[in-house]
Each structure stands twice: as structure tokens, then as C-alpha cells.
Design an enzyme around this catalytic site. Structure first.
Site, PDB file in Angstrom:
ATOM      1  N   ASP A  15       1.067  -1.225  -0.304  1.00 59.05           N
ATOM      2  CA  ASP A  15       0.387   0.259   0.471  1.00 59.05           C
ATOM      3  C   ASP A  15       0.785   1.515  -0.240  1.00 59.05           C
ATOM      4  OD1 ASP A  15      -2.002  -1.672   0.266  1.00 59.05           O
ATOM      5  OD2 ASP A  15      -2.061  -1.217   2.539  1.00 59.05           O
ATOM      6  N   GLU A 183     -10.794   0.877  -3.681  1.00 58.40           N
ATOM      7  CA  GLU A 183     -10.182   1.253  -2.499  1.00 58.40           C
ATOM      8  C   GLU A 183      -9.212   1.923  -2.937  1.00 58.40           C
ATOM      9  OE1 GLU A 183      -9.707  -1.898  -0.322  1.00 58.40           O
ATOM     10  OE2 GLU A 183      -8.995  -3.209  -2.095  1.00 58.40           O
TER      11      GLU A 183
END
Length: 514
Positions: A15, A183
């Protein structure tokens, strides 16, 4: 031609979020239940990075105590505005509270502020500072319309409080029909238009990067007709490791260079066997071009042409830690924040001393365990241990995926033991006589791990048969992390005044298959 090798941050570094300040780049990744959390990396060329600190380095900044495996700190987003760094993140499954928060700092190396909680549901908050002086935040939440369906919401952000303010806008709910897990959203303003970048498809082999754009930050957003702009999902589920060395590309963040180039930092995986990956999700880099007002990403490859910025490598770090520094090096991590000082580099200079405490790796606690992420499919890690165990005490090396899936090579009162914990059940795989001073090691080649031991001095010998490392992958064990290898001591639920001394720890890559 200057070229670079992916991943730019190997091991469990998922991420990634990146921003540029002048000619310097800063990047942060998820750390889940590990402490210190949210490492801040610095680069001058987008290729060579070094950790300059952690945004979460004080136990009282956040209530991370008691979070389960793969709970904790999810998907940070880092931005710089008016001389200040803003780091948004989500605390998942916290014992005291869960939700979004922001940390701020004038210097990315720290100190960072305590967590300021932010309103909003779901995960993955990300700030956007517009050129009109206003700031915004996007986030992701489940809708309940079908399994995995999410939507992206937007609210204004007031950094002076800090807080989310004003009306909420739902700006996106997926690019394709029946999309799941939209997302990891970020907003950018390029040539007067607002561009929304999202991840989609779940953070596994179907991962993808999607884009949309709008004339106003609140929308409406139109989908890029060439979506997905980056994915490896078309390769199917049979990854054939040798032919498809990089899979699961997604969760990207864009950054431009002073020369006007655009690049994407993203996560991806390097499988060692079928879709199995012990390294976790790592940070990769690929070039982005703008075509017809839309971003287009190059395929993510192991070796690619580097940014035009002159190469700026950092000095090489030693492969062996002799524990002669005043504090642990930045690459060492612990499970959850320590509430007491159970390690020392000064009680016996030149050694890392671990107190033998009741907590174990199977507990949702902070055991006496310091670890580094596995960064290569083929590696060797060694240590020298001095330990006089009593009763149920043990100390040594551990390979850890989570509390229910790990491997121990430990000195016990009954000798050396190689122990596998799989699905919460422990099995002793091999035993050998122990000495008070012993050298221990693990060697890995792809999916296979071998435990090694040696008297000091003396040659290494294998302990037990090679171990199938598939059990240490998230595809088998669940969760979102990779394998961590480290130094461990426990009394297995009992109180103890004993300690274990580790003289040094060495981690080095090994040549892979020809």
C-alpha cells in the site's frame, strides 16, 4: 541507459503512498500490527530508498495494543502542504477505538504528532490539497449491496483543526459491473481536471488500478475508457512463476518529477510457487504517460528504464547486525507496541538481550520478539545464541506469518527443537542436543526452508527435513503480511527472571535458480 530493478522496496511493504517535496521523495507503507509502524522512506531518484524513521514510534500515539494479526494500520496516504506533512491512515480492529486518523509533522523523519481522529466510515482515507486553498479527503466503505461492493466518499478537510467538515459526496462505486473492493483512492489535479485513482478487484491476483476524471472535485466522475490502466489479472490464476514473476499489481499512487515525468508506486507480489508468496505484497515502480488527458501505466517488469533523475544510491547497509549501536536499527520490528522494556543493548554490550517473558507468538500480545521482513525468495539468516533454559523456557529463531502459522528453531531445557505451528496446532519436527552457546539459522530456496544449527565453533548441520513454506504464505495462513524472521524468547505462560543473549544477526540473499 540507466535501469532499475523491481521491487524498489522488497519484503512486506504494501500500500505505498508517495509524495515529492522539491527534489526529494517520501514514501510510507502499511504495517498492520507491527511496531514501530508506518515507516517513512526517503529517496532522491524514486529508485533508491532508505528508512529515515517511523510516523508511529511511540506506544501512546495510537492504541495498537491487542490488535489481531493483519489488524492495525491500513493503507497510509502521505501528502505535503504549506511546509507540513499530513499522513492519513486507518486503525482496524483496535481494542480502544478503530477508525481514521491523521498524523502531522514538519520533518518527515519526525517527530510526528499524536493521532488526531477523523470522522468517516471504512478504510483508506487520502487527503487532496487543491490549488484554491481548500483540502479534501476521500475514503472507502462497504455498501452492503452485494459482497465486496464499496463506494468512495469525499468530504472537505480542515487541516487547522484537523477535522473533516461539510457535506459528504459519494463520487464512485466501481468501474466495471459487479466491481468489488473499489478502494485505495487518491485525487490529483492535472491540467485543470480532477483525476481519481482507485484500486479494484481485491488485493490478490485480480488486483487492478482504475482511473476516472471530473471537472469538479465533487464530480461527476467519468471512467477512463481504457480501464484498467494497470493489472495482471488477464494472466489468470496459474501464475507460472518463471514466466510471470510479478502478479497482483494494484493500489497505486502517482508522483511527478521536476522534469515532468510521471511515475506510479504500487504494490505487487512475486510468487514462489503457483499463487503463493511468502514475501507479502511489496512496493514496485512503473512509468505513467498521459494520453488524451488520461493516465496510462507501463507494465510492471523486473527491470525497467529508470527515471531521468540522476541515480542517487544510499550507502550500503551491512548484512550483519552486531548489536553495537545504542538502539535497534530501523529494519527491526516488534509485534504491537511494547509497554515495558524487555530488550537491552547495554546490559551486555555487543549483544541483544531479550527478557524471557510469559507472552508467546501465539498470543495477541507483545512477546519478546524482534524481527525483520523476509526480502528474498532465496536467503540465509543466522544468529549466535547464549541461553540457559529452565522449565518451559525457550529462545532462538522464528519464522512468523501470524500467531497460528509460524516455525520455531529454539533452545529448550530438552535440547534444540524445530517446531511448526500450523492452524494453531504445534508439532515438533526435529530435535538435537543443545549447548549453552549455539548458532542457529534458516536457509530458504523458493518455497523450501531448512533449519540449521552448529556448536560454536563448528560447522552447520541441518535439523530435520526441508519445510514446505507454503504454510507461511497469506494464501494459506490468511491475512495481508509476509514472513518475518527474528529473535525470540518466551517462558510459555510462566513468569521468569531469565534472559537470552544474541551476539549478532545476519541476513543475506542467496543466488536463485539458474
Amino acid at each position: 541507459m540507466n535501469r532499475f530493478r523491481n521491487p524498489i522496496l522488497p519484503g512486506c511493504r504494501p500500500d505505498p503512498s508517495v509524495c515529492r517535496v522539491g527534489e526529494d521523495y517520501y514514501l510510507v507503507t502499511s504495517t498492520f500490527e507491527w511496531f514501530p509502524g508506518l515507516p517513512v522512506f526517503h529517496s532522491r531518484d524514486l529508485v533508491h530508498w532508505r528508512c529515515i524513521g517511523h510516523a508511529f514510534d511511540r506506544p501512546d500515539q495510537l492504541p495498537l495494543d491487542g490488535v489481531p494479526a493483519s489488524g492495525g494500520l491500513y493503507a497510509p496516504a502521505l501528502r505535503h502542504h504549506d511546509g507540513r506533512f499530513h499522513l492519513f491512515c486507518t486503525l482496524v480492529d483496535g481494542a480502544e477505538w478503530s477508525g481514521h486518523f491523521v498524523l502531522t509533522a514538519d520533518d518527515p523523519a519526525g517527530p510526528w504528532s499524536d493521532a488526531h481522529r477523523l470522522e468517516g466510515e471504512g478504510i483508506d482515507p487520502s487527503p487532496f490539497f487543491d490549488d484554491d486553498g481548500r483540502a479534501w479527503c476521500t475514503g472507502t466503505r462497504l455498501t452492503g449491496r452485494y459482497d465486496g461492493h464499496t463506494e468512495i466518499w469525499l468530504r472537505e478537510y480542515d487541516p487547522s483543526v484537523p477535522a473533516l467538515v461539510g457535506e459528504e459526496h459519494v463520487i464512485w462505486d466501481g468501474t466495471v459491473k459487479n466491481a468489488i473492493w473499489t478502494e485505495g483512492s487518491h485525487i490529483y489535479k492535472v491540467d485543470g481536471r480532477y483525476h481519481l485513482l482507485t484500486a479494484e478487484g481485491g488485493t490478490a491476483l485480480d488486483h487492478a488500478v482504475m482511473s476516472a476524471r471530473a471537472d469538479a472535485v465533487t464530480g461527476p466522475y467519468e471512467s477512463n475508457p481504457r480501464n484498467p490502466i494497470l493489472t495482471r489479472r488477464h494472466l489468470g490464476l496459474d501464475t507460472r512463476t518463471g514466466e510471470y514473476p510479478i502478479v497482483g499489481t494494484g493500489h497505486g499512487d502517482l508522483v511527478d518529477t521536476p522534469d515532468g515525468e510521471w511515475w506510479m508506486a504500487l504494490l505487487a507480489m512475486r510468487p514462489h510457487h503457483r499463487d503463493r508468496c511468502a514475501l507479502g505484497r511489496e512496493t514496485f515502480l512503473t512509468r505513467v504517460r498521459w494520453e488524451d488527458g488520461w493516465p496510462a501505466a507501463d507494465p510492471v517488469e523486473p527491470v525497467r528504464e529508470a527515471p531521468s533523475t540522476p541515480p542517487a544510491p544510499w550507502p550500503a547497509e551491512p548484512a550483519c547486525d552486531h548489536f553495537d549501536a545504542p538502539s535497534l536499527a530501523p529494519e527491526w520490528s516488534m509485534l504491537r507496541p511494547p509497554r515495558e522494556r524487555w530488550w537491552s543493548l547495554t546490559d551486555r554490550p555487543g549483544h541483544l538481550r531479550l527478557r524471557v517473558r510469559p507472552e508467546t507468538l501465539a498470543d495477541t500480545a507483545n512477546p519478546s520478539f524482534v524481527a525483520q521482513g523476509q526480502r528474498h525468495h532465496d536467503f540465509a539468516a543466522f544468529t549466535a545464541l547464549e541461553f540457559a533454559p529452565r522449565d518451559e523456557e525457550q529462545a532462538g529463531l522464528a519464522l512468523v506469518q501470524n500467531g497460528d502459522f509460524h516455525v520455531l528453531l529454539v533452545s529448550t531445557a530438552r535440547g534444540l527443537r524445530l517446531v511448526k505451528r500450523e492452524q494453531g496446532l504445534e508439532t515438533v519436527l526435529a530435535e538435537a542436543p543443545a549447548a549453552e552457546r549455539v548458532r542457529l539459522g534458516f536457509e530458504a530456496h523458493g518455497r523450501w526452508y531448512r533449519a540449521l544449527y552448529a556448536a560454536d565453533p563448528g560447522p552447520f548441520a541441518p535439523l530435520g527435513p526441508p519445510l514446505d513454506g507454503d504454510m507461511l504464505t497469506s494464501q494459506v495462513a490468511g491475512g495481508f503480511t509476509g514472513v518475518f524472521i527474528g529473535l525470540y524468547a518466551t517462558a510459555n505462560g510462566r513468569t521468569s527472571r531469565n534472559h537470552a543473549d544474541f551476539d549478532w544477526f545476519e541476513y543475506r540473499p542467496l543466488p536463485g535458480p539458474a
